[in-house]
Motif scaffolding. Structure first.
Motif, PDB file in Angstrom:
ATOM      1  N   CYS A   1      44.292  41.093  50.143  1.00  0.00           N
ATOM      2  CA  CYS A   1      42.786  40.865  49.691  1.00  0.00           C
ATOM      3  C   CYS A   1      42.476  39.605  49.904  1.00  0.00           C
ATOM      4  CB  CYS A   1      42.920  41.147  48.116  1.00  0.00           C
ATOM      5  SG  CYS A   1      43.947  40.076  47.369  1.00  0.00           S
ATOM      6  N   ASP A   2      40.866  39.227  49.697  1.00  0.00           N
ATOM      7  CA  ASP A   2      40.313  38.142  49.760  1.00  0.00           C
ATOM      8  C   ASP A   2      40.199  37.260  48.892  1.00  0.00           C
ATOM      9  OD1 ASP A   2      39.629  38.364  52.772  1.00  0.00           O
ATOM     10  OD2 ASP A   2      38.593  40.123  51.980  1.00  0.00           O
ATOM     11  N   ALA A   3      40.261  37.949  47.586  1.00  0.00           N
ATOM     12  CA  ALA A   3      40.117  37.373  46.201  1.00  0.00           C
ATOM     13  C   ALA A   3      40.852  37.726  45.081  1.00  0.00           C
ATOM     14  CB  ALA A   3      38.759  37.173  46.002  1.00  0.00           C
ATOM     15  N   VAL A   4      41.403  37.289  44.238  1.00  0.00           N
ATOM     16  CA  VAL A   4      42.065  37.574  42.975  1.00  0.00           C
ATOM     17  C   VAL A   4      41.704  36.721  41.941  1.00  0.00           C
ATOM     18  CG1 VAL A   4      44.408  36.487  43.777  1.00  0.00           C
ATOM     19  CG2 VAL A   4      44.325  38.438  42.119  1.00  0.00           C
ATOM     20  N   ALA A   5      41.514  37.207  40.868  1.00  0.00           N
ATOM     21  CA  ALA A   5      41.063  36.495  39.511  1.00  0.00           C
ATOM     22  C   ALA A   5      41.762  37.111  38.097  1.00  0.00           C
ATOM     23  CB  ALA A   5      39.613  36.462  39.472  1.00  0.00           C
ATOM     24  N   LEU A   6      42.323  36.089  37.466  1.00  0.00           N
ATOM     25  CA  LEU A   6      42.863  36.552  36.083  1.00  0.00           C
ATOM     26  C   LEU A   6      41.805  35.928  35.122  1.00  0.00           C
ATOM     27  CD1 LEU A   6      45.323  37.555  34.849  1.00  0.00           C
ATOM     28  CD2 LEU A   6      46.278  35.368  34.546  1.00  0.00           C
ATOM     29  N   LEU A   7      41.459  36.711  34.239  1.00  0.00           N
ATOM     30  CA  LEU A   7      40.515  36.671  33.184  1.00  0.00           C
ATOM     31  C   LEU A   7      40.956  36.814  31.875  1.00  0.00           C
ATOM     32  CD1 LEU A   7      38.687  38.366  35.506  1.00  0.00           C
ATOM     33  CD2 LEU A   7      36.929  36.785  34.516  1.00  0.00           C
ATOM     34  N   SER A   8      40.667  36.217  30.952  1.00  0.00           N
ATOM     35  CA  SER A   8      41.207  36.633  29.543  1.00  0.00           C
ATOM     36  C   SER A   8      39.968  36.959  28.698  1.00  0.00           C
ATOM     37  CB  SER A   8      41.795  35.084  28.902  1.00  0.00           C
ATOM     38  OG  SER A   8      40.823  34.115  28.708  1.00  0.00           O
ATOM     39  N   PHE A   9      40.290  37.924  27.698  1.00  0.00           N
ATOM     40  CA  PHE A   9      39.194  38.703  27.091  1.00  0.00           C
ATOM     41  C   PHE A   9      39.028  38.120  25.750  1.00  0.00           C
ATOM     42  CE2 PHE A   9      38.013  42.301  24.243  1.00  0.00           C
ATOM     43  CZ  PHE A   9      37.122  42.704  24.732  1.00  0.00           C
ATOM     44  N   HIS A  10      37.907  37.809  25.487  1.00  0.00           N
ATOM     45  CA  HIS A  10      37.615  36.951  24.032  1.00  0.00           C
ATOM     46  C   HIS A  10      36.510  37.903  23.436  1.00  0.00           C
ATOM     47  CE1 HIS A  10      40.078  33.566  25.363  1.00  0.00           C
ATOM     48  NE2 HIS A  10      39.598  33.733  26.353  1.00  0.00           N
ATOM     49  N   GLY A  11      36.843  38.878  23.035  1.00  0.00           N
ATOM     50  CA  GLY A  11      35.618  39.916  22.079  1.00  0.00           C
ATOM     51  C   GLY A  11      34.791  40.335  23.294  1.00  0.00           C
ATOM     52  N   ASP A  12      33.572  39.556  23.284  1.00  0.00           N
ATOM     53  CA  ASP A  12      32.764  39.959  24.227  1.00  0.00           C
ATOM     54  C   ASP A  12      32.394  39.197  25.507  1.00  0.00           C
ATOM     55  OD1 ASP A  12      31.704  37.728  22.956  1.00  0.00           O
ATOM     56  OD2 ASP A  12      29.984  38.617  22.407  1.00  0.00           O
ATOM     57  N   ILE A  13      33.544  38.312  25.715  1.00  0.00           N
ATOM     58  CA  ILE A  13      33.358  37.311  26.983  1.00  0.00           C
ATOM     59  C   ILE A  13      34.733  37.565  27.686  1.00  0.00           C
ATOM     60  CG2 ILE A  13      33.295  34.954  27.453  1.00  0.00           C
ATOM     61  CD1 ILE A  13      31.268  34.163  25.482  1.00  0.00           C
ATOM     62  N   LEU A  14      34.396  37.297  29.109  1.00  0.00           N
ATOM     63  CA  LEU A  14      35.720  37.194  29.883  1.00  0.00           C
ATOM     64  C   LEU A  14      35.766  35.794  30.453  1.00  0.00           C
ATOM     65  CD1 LEU A  14      35.596  40.670  31.712  1.00  0.00           C
ATOM     66  CD2 LEU A  14      37.438  39.903  30.356  1.00  0.00           C
ATOM     67  N   LYS A  15      36.690  35.261  30.344  1.00  0.00           N
ATOM     68  CA  LYS A  15      36.855  33.877  30.824  1.00  0.00           C
ATOM     69  C   LYS A  15      37.787  33.814  31.980  1.00  0.00           C
ATOM     70  CE  LYS A  15      38.584  29.693  28.473  1.00  0.00           C
ATOM     71  NZ  LYS A  15      39.158  29.071  27.300  1.00  0.00           N
ATOM     72  N   PRO A  16      37.511  33.245  33.212  1.00  0.00           N
ATOM     73  CA  PRO A  16      38.559  33.151  34.499  1.00  0.00           C
ATOM     74  C   PRO A  16      39.351  32.043  33.862  1.00  0.00           C
ATOM     75  CG  PRO A  16      36.085  32.929  35.168  1.00  0.00           C
ATOM     76  CD  PRO A  16      36.206  33.126  33.703  1.00  0.00           C
ATOM     77  N   ILE A  17      40.476  32.352  34.178  1.00  0.00           N
ATOM     78  CA  ILE A  17      41.694  31.427  33.859  1.00  0.00           C
ATOM     79  C   ILE A  17      42.408  30.994  35.092  1.00  0.00           C
ATOM     80  CG2 ILE A  17      42.040  31.684  31.466  1.00  0.00           C
ATOM     81  CD1 ILE A  17      44.217  33.559  31.492  1.00  0.00           C
ATOM     82  N   ALA A  18      42.621  31.643  36.135  1.00  0.00           N
ATOM     83  CA  ALA A  18      42.994  31.433  37.479  1.00  0.00           C
ATOM     84  C   ALA A  18      42.560  32.274  38.298  1.00  0.00           C
ATOM     85  CB  ALA A  18      44.741  31.727  37.207  1.00  0.00           C
ATOM     86  N   LEU A  19      42.183  31.647  39.460  1.00  0.00           N
ATOM     87  CA  LEU A  19      41.783  32.393  40.719  1.00  0.00           C
ATOM     88  C   LEU A  19      42.124  31.836  42.152  1.00  0.00           C
ATOM     89  CD1 LEU A  19      38.992  30.333  41.266  1.00  0.00           C
ATOM     90  CD2 LEU A  19      38.144  31.407  39.510  1.00  0.00           C
ATOM     91  N   GLN A  20      41.965  32.945  43.016  1.00  0.00           N
ATOM     92  CA  GLN A  20      42.256  32.336  44.414  1.00  0.00           C
ATOM     93  C   GLN A  20      41.180  33.334  45.148  1.00  0.00           C
ATOM     94  OE1 GLN A  20      46.287  33.187  45.686  1.00  0.00           O
ATOM     95  NE2 GLN A  20      47.124  31.766  44.180  1.00  0.00           N
ATOM     96  N   GLY A  21      40.546  32.277  46.209  1.00  0.00           N
ATOM     97  CA  GLY A  21      39.484  33.015  47.056  1.00  0.00           C
ATOM     98  C   GLY A  21      38.166  33.023  46.498  1.00  0.00           C
ATOM     99  N   LEU A  22      37.934  32.556  45.411  1.00  0.00           N
ATOM    100  CA  LEU A  22      36.717  32.403  44.733  1.00  0.00           C
ATOM    101  C   LEU A  22      36.434  31.013  44.561  1.00  0.00           C
ATOM    102  CD1 LEU A  22      37.187  34.943  41.910  1.00  0.00           C
ATOM    103  CD2 LEU A  22      35.466  35.458  43.614  1.00  0.00           C
TER     104      LEU A  22
END
Ligand SMILES: Nc1ncnc2c1ncn2[C@@H]1O[C@H](COP(=O)(O)OP(=O)(O)OP(=O)(O)O)[C@@H](O)[C@H]1O
Ligand SMILES: [Mg+2]
Length: 536
Positions: free
Chosen positions: A39-60
Motif C-alpha cells: 500500500c502507499d499509506a496506512v493510518a491508525l486513528l483513535s475514536f473519541h465519540g464523534d471524532i477520529l484522531k490520527p495517532i500513527a501514520l505512514q505515507g501521509l
C-alpha cells in the motif's frame, strides 16, 4: 488470495511485546501492515465519540497527525465506524476520501484508487480505525478475510494496551499529585511556621535547618503540646523530599494485632479479613518521610520489626515471602524520656540508639522567654481569620496575664486559650468592629478538653482558677512570698495542672496526687480552684 504469514504474526507479536512505548508500538504495527499489504499509506486513528484522531501514520503528510476528523463529515469514516467488519471501498466510489491531498506521493485529489478500512473493536467497544490506501486500483481485492481479521485483532489489542497504559500512567500521575497537594495542604493548614525568637527557639530553628536536608533519622522529644509535630513537618518541608509524601503514623493508636500490617502492608489472604493486597505506611511514604509519632507507645514486638525496616531499608508485607526495598526518611517523636523507658525495659536499647542519631529537643513554653507574646499574636490572627472578625486585638493587661502563666499544656494550650478568649471577647462586644481580648476572657487557665461530635454544638469543658484580684495576684507571683504562700502557690499550680490533664475529673486527679478525693476538694476550695463546664 494474499494471506498473512504466521511468521509475520509471530514477528509482530515479539515486536509489540518488546516495544518501549506507545509510539514505538504503533510504528511496529504499521510496519507489519505494510509488509503484509502492499500500500502507499496506512493510518491508525483513535475514536473519541464523534471524532477520529490520527495517532500513527505512514505515507501521509505529517500535518495529518494534527487533524481531527469529525465522523459525520466524512462518509467513508462514518461507514467504517458503523461497521463491525473491514470495508473495501470501490475504486471508483463517489464518496469523498478524507485523505484527498494528504498522501505524500500525491498532493492533489486522489484519482481512482484502492481504499480500505478496518474498524478496531475490543470488548465490543470501537477503539479506532486502521485505514489502508493504495494508488493502484483493486489491489486489496485479493486479500483474504482471515488476514484482515488477524490484522484487526492485533491492531485493536495494541490500541487497547496503549489506552490502558495511558490510563494507568495518568492515574499514577494523579495519585502523585494528590499526595503532593495533601502534604502541601497539611503544611499550610498548620501555618507551617515555627513562631518564636527566644534563644532556645532560635537554636531549635538552626538545628532544624542544619539537619533537615540530610537523610538522618531524627528523634524529636519534648513535653506535650510543644510543637513536635510542627518540627517534624518543618524538617520534611526543608528536605529534598519536600515534594514526596509525608506519612503520619500515631503509634499509640495502632491496634496491636494490626501494627505489622498497618506499617508494612499485607497481601491478599494473609489473614482473615485481608480481602485485598494493601500497602503499608512504609510503602506509602516511599520517596518521602515517615513520621512515627508517639514512638514510645509502640509495643516491644513491633519495635524489633521497625528496627529491621530502618536498618535495612526493606520491609516484608504480611503474608509475602519476598522483602521490598523502600526509600524512606524516618522522623519519630515522643513526649517520654526514651532513655528512662529503655532502663525500665519498655523500649529496646538498639532501636533507641538507632533513632537517636540526631535527637532534637523541643523546649517547653516556659523556657521560651518572650515567645508567649509572639505566639499569642500569631494565634490571634489565625483565630480572627477563622471567625471572620474584622479586627481582633489583645489588651496589654491580657497579654501580661498570659505571660504570667506556666503553660503546662504548652503551645497547644496557648492556642486553645486564645481561640476561646476570642469567642468570649466577641460575645461580650457583639457590636464592635474592633474586638479586644481582656484578661477576663482568658481566665488564669483554660483548656479545651472535650468536644462532643454527636452534638451540633461543641461541648467545651473548661478549667479555671479563680481570677479574683487576690488569686490573680498570687498567680502572677509576687517576689516576696512567705513559705506558706509559696507552698500554696505551688499546690495551686500542681492541682490545676493535674486537673487539666485529667480533663476536670476530680477522682482521677486525686488518685494521681495520692490524696483522698474529699481532701482534694477541700484544698482546692481553699485555693480558689474550680472546675467550670461551659458550652460555647
Ligand atoms: N512554634 C510554633 N509556632 C506556631 N505554632 C506552633 C508552634 N509550636 C506549636 N504550634 C502549634 O501548636 C499546636 C500543637 O503543636 P504540635 O501538635 O506540633 O505539638 P506536639 O508536641 O506534637 O504535641 P503532643 O505531644 O500533644 O503530640 C499545633 O496547632 C501547632 O501548629
Ligand atoms: Mg504530636
Amino acid at each position: 488470495m494474499s494471506q498473512i504469514s504466521s511468521t509475520a504474526i509471530i514477528e509482530l507479536a515479539l515486536d509489540l511485546a518488546s516495544s518501549l512505548n506507545s509510539t514505538d508500538r504503533f510504528d511496529r504495527l504499521l510496519d507489519t501492515v505494510r509488509k503484509t499489504i502492499v500500500c502507499d499509506a496506512v493510518a491508525l486513528l483513535s475514536f473519541h465519540g464523534d471524532i477520529l484522531k490520527p495517532i500513527a501514520l505512514q505515507g501521509l503528510s505529517r500535518d495529518t497527525l494534527g487533524r481531527r476528523f469529525y465522523v459525520n463529515e466524512h462518509p467513508r469514516f462514518a461507514a467504517l465506524c458503523q461497521s463491525k467488519h473491514p470495508i473495501r471501498f470501490a475504486a471508483d466510489s463517489p464518496l469523498p476520501d478524507p485523505y484527498d491531498g494528504l498522501l505524500i506521493d500525491r498532493s492533489d485529489d486522489l484519482p481512482v484508487h484502492s481504499c480500505m478500512g478496518l474498524p478496531l473493536y475490543y470488548d465490543d467497544k470501537l477503539l479506532g480505525l486502521l485505514t489502508v490506501d493504495s494508488l493502484t486500483p483493486h489491489v486489496f481485492e485479493d486479500i483474504a478475510e482471515r488476514t484482515l481479521a488477524v490484522i484487526s485483532a492485533i491492531a485493536a489489542a495494541t490500541l487497547n494496551t496503549a489506552f490502558l497504559i495511558d490510563q494507568l500512567e495518568s492515574q499514577a500521575d494523579h495519585s502523585q499529585r494528590v499526595v503532593a497537594e495533601l502534604t502541601e495542604a497539611a503544611w499550610k493548614r498548620d501555618g507551617g511556621e515555627l513562631i518564636g525568637n527566644s534563644l532556645v527557639m532560635e537554636q531549635l530553628k538552626q538545628e532544624v535547618a542544619i539537619v533537615a536536608p540530610s537523610d538522618f533519622t531524627i528523634l524529636i522529644y519534648g513535653e506535650t503540646g510543644v510543637g513536635k509535630e510542627l518540627v517534624a513537618r518543618t524538617l520534611h518541608q526543608k528536605s529534598s523530599r519536600q515534594h514526596g509524601p509525608m506519612v503520619y503514623v500515631n503509634c499509640a493508636a495502632l491496634p496491636e494485632n494490626l501494627i505489622e500490617s498497618e506499617l508494612f502492608g499485607h497481601v491478599k489472604g494473609a489473614f482473615t479479613g485481608a480481602d485485598k493486597t494493601r500497602a503499608g505506611k512504609f510503602s506509602l511514604a516511599d520517596g518521602g518521610t515517615l513520621f512515627l509519632d508517639e514512638i514510645g507507645e509502640l509495643p516491644l514486638a513491633a519495635q524489633s520489626k521497625i528496627l529491621r525496616a530502618i536498618q535495612n531499608n526493606e520491609i516484608q508485607p504480611v503474608g509475602q515471602d519476598q522483602v521490598e526495598q523502600v526509600n524512606v526518611r524516618i522522623i519519630v517523636a515522643t513526649n517520654r524520656q526514651l532513655k528512662d523507658e529503655v532502663a525500665k525495659g519498655n523500649f529496646r536499647a538498639d532501636l533507641y540508639h538507632r533513632l537517636s542519631v540526631y535527637p532534637i529537643h523541643v523546649p517547653n513554653l516556659q523556657a521560651r522567654a518572650g515567645d508567649v507574646q509572639l505566639l499569642s499574636g500569631y494565634f490571634i490572627e489565625l483565630t480572627r481569620r477563622k471567625l471572620g472578625i474584622n479586627q481582633l486585638k489583645i489588651s496589654a493587661a491580657a497579654l501580661e496575664h498570659l505571660e504570667q502563666y506556666n503553660w503546662p499544656g504548652n503551645v497547644r494550650e496557648l492556642e486553645h486559650v486564645v481561640s476561646r478568649a476570642a469567642l468570649k471577647a466577641r460575645a461580650r462586644q457583639p457590636d464592635s468592629s474592633i474586638i479586644a481580648i481582656e484578661p477576663q476572657d482568658c481566665g488564669s487557665l483554660a483548656k479545651l478538653i472535650n468536644s462532643d461530635k454527636t452534638n451540633s454544638m461543641s461541648l467545651v469543658a473548661g478549667l479555671y482558677a479563680d481570677s479574683t484580684p487576690q488569686a490573680s495576684q498570687e498567680a502572677v507571683g509576687v517576689t516576696c512570698l512567705n513559705l506558706r504562700e509559696e507552698t500554696e502557690q505551688f499546690q495551686r499550680q500542681l492541682i490545676i495542672q493535674v486537673l487539666t490533664e485529667e480533663a476536670g475529673n476530680w477522682s482521677a486527679a486525686a488518685r494521681r496526687l495520692s490524696v483522698d478525693r474529699a481532701n482534694l476538694n477541700r484544698i482546692a476550695k481553699r485555693l480558689n480552684i474550680k472546675v467550670v463546664k461551659a458550652v460555647v
